[in-house]
Design a protein around this motif. Structure first.
Motif: not given
Length: 269
Positions: A194-200, A203-205, A236-238
């Protein structure tokens, strides 16, 4: 007129007919209204789709609570508590119908996806072999040191914030599935990002749910789930800067890592 609107009208008509005829005590009516509102206001799907009725339920409940502090207003407390419970019931029913509609839409997308996969299979005229499939897969993939062949599916194949694959994903995944059916020793690891916008955590889920959707489609296309690993890495890993919309779009992706001929996958990140 939509069914939920008819149901709403019917429930409001019952409210007007019943009025304050309920035999509940003010304290009991208020407690029931609070419980009804609490139950219906928690699920996010109901919150998003029934905002107006939830607002009316909340407003009626607040009025009943205010009136409960004044002696001699028991009848009004019961009345507004009853109104709040009815609006909560409308919201609950409307939310359930909206969720049912979303499930139907999901099934329609699934049907379209599988029909397209069948059409593609028929066009291929049987199971192609060897070099032709390698060339097809190579046209989709890139080679990365230490990871092997990697097929990248972009964010465009998913609706914003959703994990369901669009039918457009079928063409790419059908080629991957055809390659795996011929090369039975090969395995894949499907990685979501995912990107880094919003809740981490969200985004992981989401990244893992998207990877799982790709896995489910490969299974639908005949690949054994034992040959598939699924990982979610969130932001992670963008592969691009998250400072621009284009960079964030590139980071929202699913990567399919293909094993070597012996089924050995490259190291995880």
């Amino acid at each position: 007129m939509k069914q939920w609107q008819l149901n709403s009208i019917a429930l409001l008509a019952l409210t007007l007919l019943a009025g304050c005829s309920t035999s509940s005590s003010p304290r009991q009516a208020l407690a029931e209204a609070k419980a009804d509102f609490e139950a219906v206001s928690k699920p996010p799907a109901i919150q998003q789709s029934t905002e107006q009725n939830l607002h009316q339920a909340d407003e009626s409940l607040a009025r009943a609570e205010r009136l409960s502090h004044y002696w001699g207003n028991g009848r009004e407390v019961v009345h507004y508590a009853y109104l709040s419970s009815r609006y909560s019931a409308i919201a609950r029913e409307q939310g359930a119908q909206n969720l049912a509609g979303e499930r139907i839409s999901g099934l329609e997308r699934e049907r379209a996806r599988l029909e397209l996969a069948l059409h593609e299979s028929q066009q291929l005229g049987g199971e192609p072999k060897g070099e032709w499939l390698e060339m097809q897969l190579a046209s989709l993939a890139s080679s990365e040191a230490g990871r092997g062949l990697v097929v990248t599916l972009g964010d465009v194949l998913f609706d914003t914030g959703r994990a369901d694959l669009k039918p457009a994903a079928t063409r790419s995944l059908l080629q991957v599935a055809s390659f795996l059916r011929v090369n039975e020793n090969r395995a894949v690891r499907i990685e979501g990002y995912s990107d880094n916008q919003g809740d981490a955590q969200q985004n992981l889920e989401l990244s893992r749910a998207r990877a799982q959707s790709v896995s489910a489609m490969l299974v639908d296309l005949g690949i054994s789930p034992q040959r598939i690993q699924v990982k979610g890495y969130g932001d992670a890993h963008p592969i691009a800067e998250n400072a621009s919309a284009r960079g964030r779009a590139l980071n929202r992706r699913v990567e399919i890592v293909v094993s070597d001929e012996k089924g050995v996958l490259g190291a995880e990140r």
